[in-house]
Write an enzyme that holds these catalytic residues in place. Structure first.
Site, PDB file in Angstrom:
ATOM      1  N   GLY A 253      -0.534 -16.871 -20.284  1.00  0.00           N
ATOM      2  CA  GLY A 253      -1.531 -15.608 -20.888  1.00  0.00           C
ATOM      3  C   GLY A 253      -2.056 -15.829 -22.184  1.00  0.00           C
ATOM      4  O   GLY A 253      -2.366 -14.950 -22.822  1.00  0.00           O
ATOM      5  N   ASP A 254      -2.069 -17.102 -22.498  1.00  0.00           N
ATOM      6  CA  ASP A 254      -2.842 -17.440 -24.032  1.00  0.00           C
ATOM      7  C   ASP A 254      -4.158 -17.271 -23.656  1.00  0.00           C
ATOM      8  O   ASP A 254      -4.871 -17.973 -22.804  1.00  0.00           O
ATOM      9  CB  ASP A 254      -2.233 -18.797 -24.247  1.00  0.00           C
ATOM     10  CG  ASP A 254      -2.836 -19.360 -25.656  1.00  0.00           C
ATOM     11  OD1 ASP A 254      -2.234 -18.858 -26.737  1.00  0.00           O
ATOM     12  OD2 ASP A 254      -3.811 -19.842 -25.810  1.00  0.00           O
ATOM     13  N   VAL A 255      -4.850 -16.559 -24.575  1.00  0.00           N
ATOM     14  CA  VAL A 255      -6.363 -16.322 -24.472  1.00  0.00           C
ATOM     15  C   VAL A 255      -6.936 -17.466 -24.967  1.00  0.00           C
ATOM     16  O   VAL A 255      -8.200 -17.790 -24.336  1.00  0.00           O
ATOM     17  CB  VAL A 255      -6.849 -15.121 -25.559  1.00  0.00           C
ATOM     18  CG1 VAL A 255      -8.162 -14.897 -25.460  1.00  0.00           C
ATOM     19  CG2 VAL A 255      -5.914 -13.644 -25.085  1.00  0.00           C
TER      20      VAL A 255
END
Length: 299
Positions: A253-255
């Protein structure tokens, strides 16, 4: 006069310059100060604050030098040595990671350019959790600003050589802090509440790094963290990577990870978590290192 405390043997694939480049990515970093040949950090030991410098003056040994403060005793030097090993992940053999990275089109150019870069850890659980909480859904520059404010207001400082060195506050400092005080530093109410909750859990002994590491698996540690209101998958994965030293942690989920994959693959959109999981199949067991090197392409 600098006082050499001890030296640590360095693994073959370690490059201090590569690590310093990563550590120097923000001028707002307040917990250590880097220069061309080393890094300086304040530690609080039994007899008070001690200013420690790390450098590699020659070959394959890391020199640990006292710049200011009382000479640490034997047990304190052992603690410092353990902290430094975990900070720079010095006891991990990266040969398997580099072997798989050389066969990977995304990772190969990154590991060739930055070989010797280690995951720079955050051995203190409270500091790691706070850093992850502060970084939730904001850009990196603002996260650093929030950490700087929190450290300057609640942490300890030491003046030496014309510079100020800071130590991140311990969880016990927040026992009487009100949520409005943290909001005044521009933390959201939810982040402020989560930090106060985590501080209370750690200060009371209900949560500890030792407890998390003693659980049967990193996934079990993640589930323990997810029970805390305000801590989601990204935060727990980040703590697994930076504090619990789990090389399989993979924050899909890390942008930043999504953006760098989009850039390197030429996609016209950010990849989905499912696509990132498929992409990482060849990295099994080394997802955290793959992520760390991919992040390196962002700056």
């Amino acid at each position: 006069m600098n006082d050499l405390l001890f030296e640590l043997p360095l693994p073959e694939d370690f490059n201090l310059d590569a690590c310093l480049e990563y550590m120097n990515r923000s001028p707002l970093e307040c917990l250590f100060q880097t220069d061309d040949s080393g890094v300086t950090r304040m530690f609080k030991l039994e007899d008070g604050p001690v200013l420690i410098r790390l450098s590699v003056p020659e070959g394959n040994r890391l020199s640990v030098t006292r710049l200011h403060g009382a000479v640490p005793g034997v047990l304190e030097q052992e603690w410092l040595a353990r902290y430094i090993v975990e900070w720079f992940d010095l006891d991990r053999d990266l040969t398997p990671f580099y072997r798989l990275a050389e066969a990977d089109p995304l990772l190969q150019p990154l590991v060739r350019q930055h070989r010797g870069l280690r995951i720079i850890g955050i051995p203190d659980l409270f500091e790691a959790l706070c850093w992850a909480i502060l970084g939730q859904q904001v850009n990196l520059a603002f996260a650093y600003r929030l950490k700087q404010r929190l450290t300057e207001v609640y942490g300890e400082s030491l003046e030496w050589g014309g510079r100020t060195y800071y130590r991140f506050p311990g969880p016990e400092v927040f026992s009487e802090v009100q949520i409005e005080e943290l909001c005044a530093l521009q933390l959201t109410r939810s982040k402020a509440q989560t930090i106060l909750t985590v501080a209370s859990l750690i200060a009371s002994g209900e949560l500890s790094r030792e407890e998390l590491l003693a659980l049967p698996s990193p996934a079990a540690a993640e589930q323990r963290l997810l029970q805390i209101r305000g801590i989601g998958p990204w935060t727990s994965q980040y703590v697994r990577m930076r504090c619990l030293r789990d090389s399989s942690s993979y924050p899909v989920g890390d942008v930043g990870l999504q953006n760098v994959i989009k850039f390197l693959t030429g996609m016209d959109r950010k990849p989905t978590p499912a696509e990132l999981l498929v992409l990482a199949q060849p990295w099994q067991g080394w997802e955290a290192y793959a992520t760390f090197y991919l992040w390196r392409a962002l700056y």
